[in-house]
Design a protein around this motif. Structure first.
Motif, PDB file in Angstrom:
ATOM      1  N   LYS A 263      30.995  31.885  39.961  1.00  0.00           N
ATOM      2  CA  LYS A 263      32.331  31.974  39.402  1.00  0.00           C
ATOM      3  C   LYS A 263      32.471  30.590  38.625  1.00  0.00           C
ATOM      4  O   LYS A 263      31.981  29.584  38.567  1.00  0.00           O
ATOM      5  CB  LYS A 263      33.406  31.683  40.685  1.00  0.00           C
ATOM      6  CG  LYS A 263      33.148  32.624  41.759  1.00  0.00           C
ATOM      7  CD  LYS A 263      33.599  34.085  41.647  1.00  0.00           C
ATOM      8  CE  LYS A 263      33.272  34.801  42.952  1.00  0.00           C
ATOM      9  NZ  LYS A 263      33.200  36.325  42.756  1.00  0.00           N
TER      10      LYS A 263
ATOM     11  N   TRP B 196      35.585  28.098  36.764  1.00  0.00           N
ATOM     12  CA  TRP B 196      36.911  27.891  37.340  1.00  0.00           C
ATOM     13  C   TRP B 196      37.289  26.741  35.967  1.00  0.00           C
ATOM     14  O   TRP B 196      36.784  25.831  35.795  1.00  0.00           O
ATOM     15  CB  TRP B 196      36.988  26.901  38.575  1.00  0.00           C
ATOM     16  CG  TRP B 196      36.318  27.759  39.764  1.00  0.00           C
ATOM     17  CD1 TRP B 196      35.193  27.878  40.174  1.00  0.00           C
ATOM     18  CD2 TRP B 196      37.295  28.596  40.656  1.00  0.00           C
ATOM     19  NE1 TRP B 196      34.983  28.580  41.220  1.00  0.00           N
ATOM     20  CE2 TRP B 196      36.201  29.122  41.586  1.00  0.00           C
ATOM     21  CE3 TRP B 196      38.428  28.963  40.861  1.00  0.00           C
ATOM     22  CZ2 TRP B 196      36.869  30.120  42.578  1.00  0.00           C
ATOM     23  CZ3 TRP B 196      39.035  29.738  41.601  1.00  0.00           C
ATOM     24  CH2 TRP B 196      38.115  30.280  42.621  1.00  0.00           C
TER      25      TRP B 196
ATOM     26  N   TYR C 203      42.219  28.374  37.743  1.00  0.00           N
ATOM     27  CA  TYR C 203      42.223  29.620  37.969  1.00  0.00           C
ATOM     28  C   TYR C 203      40.704  29.994  37.472  1.00  0.00           C
ATOM     29  O   TYR C 203      40.173  29.264  36.782  1.00  0.00           O
ATOM     30  CB  TYR C 203      43.201  30.629  37.165  1.00  0.00           C
ATOM     31  CG  TYR C 203      42.994  30.528  35.820  1.00  0.00           C
ATOM     32  CD1 TYR C 203      42.223  31.725  35.286  1.00  0.00           C
ATOM     33  CD2 TYR C 203      43.745  29.778  34.898  1.00  0.00           C
ATOM     34  CE1 TYR C 203      42.118  31.671  33.921  1.00  0.00           C
ATOM     35  CE2 TYR C 203      43.601  29.723  33.612  1.00  0.00           C
ATOM     36  CZ  TYR C 203      42.799  30.659  33.044  1.00  0.00           C
ATOM     37  OH  TYR C 203      42.431  30.703  31.670  1.00  0.00           O
ATOM     38  N   CYS C 204      40.265  30.876  38.111  1.00  0.00           N
ATOM     39  CA  CYS C 204      38.915  31.438  38.049  1.00  0.00           C
ATOM     40  C   CYS C 204      38.950  32.240  36.762  1.00  0.00           C
ATOM     41  O   CYS C 204      39.806  33.257  36.475  1.00  0.00           O
ATOM     42  CB  CYS C 204      38.564  32.354  39.112  1.00  0.00           C
ATOM     43  SG  CYS C 204      36.803  33.170  38.978  1.00  0.00           S
TER      44      CYS C 204
END
Length: 810
Positions: free
Chosen positions: A137, A139, A145-146
């Protein structure tokens, strides 16, 4: 036994308290260590927290503790040193302002399994997290937010790195399929897969915009061309590599075999030493010298991490034993060594001419010598099994250790603080569990073992002479002068008298015995403990022996008739160690319950109980000045205790003098009728009765109610809160209730209800005031009724008297 101490004529200053001034405790239990950009701070994962350590002093500054107490699985420090992000087993990410320390933000990691690795981009605005769920992921740390969810890896993603060139927006990752993936963050696609390693990839380093160095546990390092995405060179390094660090192109590294321009890198791995490699020739141009102890069992000393620290111009390594070492980057000479985890600590002693060091025996064959000023730790190799006990000669330069390997070793500290093994003694049939040094001169050593024997070893003059000891290249073999079977069970402790003529032993067979040092002949037996004896200790001034036992008691024995003089009861568990302090007038004992107790021998009184450990305290020693004590415990902590008796006495005296001065000032203010200042001073003394005295003095004045009201109104909020707390106490007594009610009336009249609700302790104050106020009101009501009845009776009596007078009038 002992000669009379000339200092005994000086009055003994009894101790009353010790304060823990410093703790050497575990601060690192495995995982990736990071250093701040300025090289001053080190961040070490330790279970559920990340510890911030001062690199210069080795002191633990503070900890970033997870609220849910779940282990930290990964963390990363931003390139600008401003924030630190942690990931835990609870699948939460936390952003910390680590200097405070405080948690700024917590959010869910979105991963379905714990985060295994993290990396910031060079601008600290993007954070990459690689998870055990095979996903990565990205960020946005500004908008929170991702931005990307990168799928395609096989198994745990254990390595992520951003490309240093901001214009490329590329992320490099590796997982358990041994491949290196290049991700394009603009399209969220995998651009290429670099295949070449046959085992886990352990580190990635960018040489320039188009070259990448990778290391692996397959015993090779590879250099990749990022334009063609092909391997340019494979370098076999013949060891499992945990980290490869590129050397800066600028700088003089000639001492490391760097003779020409080109890429050079340092590897750290299973061999436990740093090696320098030339990429052009694929040759090792420099290797650290391998200590003889590492040649036998290299796996125990293998390195798990390595990184270059530009701000300090040093290379940092971390070993599998959790030892953190800083080397000079240009010569690989050791500069500083810290130990992150001590395991169970079995013994500790002060060392050095000025007690500048402590020597520590942990649950391992290695010995650790800490320099107290810097926390620099020397690790001494020699014993092959766990070291069980140690003792230091009087001068503090030589000491002796004994271990489960059936041997004892003599060590010497040089001028620079460097410690070397100068002698070794073999002969016991089982592990050697106790050792004691001669007290007057460095002439002999006594050991006792699980084989129930006592051995006396002479120390040759060649070891005690500084000049001759410096020439010793290998440990000199020692042979026992006397061997004697002493007890029927394990001997737990041995001690030598201050005049070197006697020695005492304490055993699991519940007996202590007194022996002659010359021929080890038995002189007497001390019998009385109900369980095994853990420690024996001679008094430094009297012909007395102290013993401590698993029965929870300490006993003092006379050396002339072997009778028990005193018994000290107070420990609820085994008493493991005892030492004499205050020139033999007091005892300090440590127990398996983690408590220290200070005893005054003359009165049999336990003066103080100190709670500083969570487990058995095996080590206890006092310094030469008798103003500091060190303890070591099974909880892996070493604590330094300072004698604060004199400090506390001075503080108490100063406080008393200040109180007298304030009381005199208060008396003067009352005499001068300066009531506001008197009231403020009385409140600062924190004495409800003194404040009450001032209130009564004000009320005795003409128009006292008005004066009291004026003075109460002018008080600060915190002073009003204090007065409110005081009047709760006054109100419980009917003698003082009028003053309490007068002050309460003023507060209720001049303070709004909302303001009163802001007072600290207002709830408990109201709950306490109501029942007593009601009782006072009821008493006044009864008094009013009684006075009305008396008035009625008096009026009736007067009327009757008048009627009689009228009847008698002619």
């Amino acid at each position: 036994m002992a000669d009379t101490d000339p200092a005994a004529a000086v009055p003994v200053r009894f101790k009353s308290n010790y304060a823990a001034t410093r703790k050497i405790e575990p601060f690192y239990k495995g995982g990736r260590i990071q250093i701040s950009r300025d090289g001053k701070f080190m961040f070490c994962p330790c279970g559920s927290k990340v510890n911030v350590v001062d690199v210069e002093t080795g002191a633990l500054l503070h900890s970033l503790q997870q609220e849910e107490e779940e282990d930290v699985t990964a963390f990363v420090l931003s390139p600008d040193d401003e924030v630190l992000v942690t990931g835990s087993r609870a699948l939460l990410l936390r952003r910390w302002h680590w200097r405070e320390p405080s948690c700024e933000r917590t959010w869910r990691a979105v991963h379905t399994a714990p985060v295994a690795t993290m990396a910031f981009d060079p601008t600290a605005t993007l954070l990459a997290t690689g998870g055990c769920d095979s996903t990565i992921k990205i960020w946005d740390m500004t908008k929170h937010y991702c931005t990307h969810n990168l799928k395609g890896s096989s198994g745990v993603v254990h390595l992520v790195e951003f490309h240093p060139d901001l214009s490329r927006l590329q992320l490099f990752s590796s997982c358990i399929d041994y491949k290196i993936r290049i991700w394009d963050l603009s399209s969220s696609k995998c651009l290429a897969v670099l295949e070449g390693h046959f085992s886990a990839v352990t580190s990635l380093a960018f040489a320039d915009g188009n070259s990448l160095l990778s290391s692996g546990r397959d015993k090779i390092c590879m250099v990749w061309d990022l334009e063609t995405r092909q391997s340019k060179r494979t370098i076999p390094v013949y060891e499992t590599v945990e980290a490869a660090v590129l050397l800066p192109e600028k700088g003089d590294f000639s001492q490391l075999g760097v003779k020409k321009q080109g890429l050079h890198f340092v590897t750290a791995g299973s061999k436990g030493v740093l090696r320098v490699w030339d990429v052009a020739t694929a040759a090792c141009v420099h290797s650290q010298a391998v200590p003889f102890t590492l040649r036998e069992e290299p796996s125990e000393h293998s390195l798990s991490q390595c990184q270059f620290v530009p701000a300090r111009n040093e290379i940092l390594t971390v070993s599998m034993e959790h030892n953190i070492v800083f080397y000079d980057a240009h010569s690989l000479q050791l500069r500083k060594q810290l130990t992150g985890y001590n395991e169970e600590v079995l013994d500790v002693k002060f060392l050095g001419p000025g007690d500048s060091h402590i020597v520590v025996a942990t649950n391992s064959p290695q010995l650790k010598v800490f320099e107290l000023a810097t926390s620099h730790c020397q690790i001494l190799y020699g014993h092959t099994e766990t070291i069980l006990a140690l003792d230091v000669f009087r001068k503090g330069l030589m000491f002796v250790t004994c271990a489960k390997d059936r041997s004892m070793r003599v060590w010497r500290m040089g001028k620079a603080g460097r410690v070397t093994c100068v002698a070794q003694g073999l002969g016991h049939a089982h592990g050697v569990g106790a050792v004691a040094c001669s007290r007057l001169k460095e002439s002999f050593v006594v050991t006792s073992s699980q084989d129930c024997t006592i051995k006396i070893w002479n120390i040759p003059e060649s070891l005690t002479s500084k000049a001759k000891a410096a020439l010793i290249s290998s440990p000199e073999p020692l042979h026992a002068r006397v061997t004697e079977r002493g007890h029927d069970k394990d001997i737990n402790s041995v001690a030598v008298s201050p005049n070197d003529k006697l020695l005492a032993t304490g055993s699991q067979d519940r007996l202590a015995k007194l022996w002659s040092c010359s021929d080890c002949s038995l002189l007497g037996v001390f019998s009385g403990h109900k369980r095994g004896i853990w420690c024996v200790q001679f008094s430094p001034v009297d012909q007395v022996l102290a013993t401590s036992s698993a029965d929870g008691t300490l006993k003092l024995w006379g050396l002339r008739d072997f009778s028990c003089l005193k018994t000290f009861e107070g420990h609820d568990a085994s008493v493991l160690k005892i030492i004499f302090v205050s020139r033999g007038a007091q005892l300090l004992s440590s127990g398996s319950d983690g408590l220290l107790k200070l005893w005054t021998i003359k009165t049999n009184e336990c003066v103080k109980t100190l709670d500083g450990h969570e487990d058995k305290i095996w080590g206890l020693h006092s310094n030469k000045k008798d103003d500091m004590v060190v303890t070591a415990s099974s909880d892996s902590c070493i604590t330094l205790w300072q004698d604060v008796t004199e400090i506390e006495e001075k503080e108490a005296q100063a406080k008393q003098e200040e109180q007298i001065m304030k009381e005199q000032e208060l008396s003067n203010l009352l005499h001068e009728k300066r009531y506001l200042k008197a009231l403020c001073l009385a409140i600062s003394l924190d004495r409800p009765h003194t404040v009450l005295t001032v209130v009564k003095a004000i009320l005795r004045e003409p128009e006292g109610r008005r004066h009291l009201e004026e003075n109460i109104v002018r008080l600060r909020k915190d002073q009003k809160e204090a007065v409110l707390a005081f009047l709760v106490t006054w109100n419980t007594n009917s003698r003082n209730c009028h003053e309490a009610q007068a002050v309460m009336e003023t507060l209720l009249k001049h303070e709004a209800p909302d303001s009163l609700l802001q007072f600290s302790g207002i709830k408990s104050a109201v709950e306490s005031l109501l029942p007593y106020t009601e009782r006072h009101f009821q008493r006044l009501s009864r008094l009013l009724q009684a006075s009305t009845f008396i008035e009625f009776m008096w009026q009736n009596m007067r009327l009757a008297d008048v009627a009689q007078q009228d009847q008698g009038t002619p």
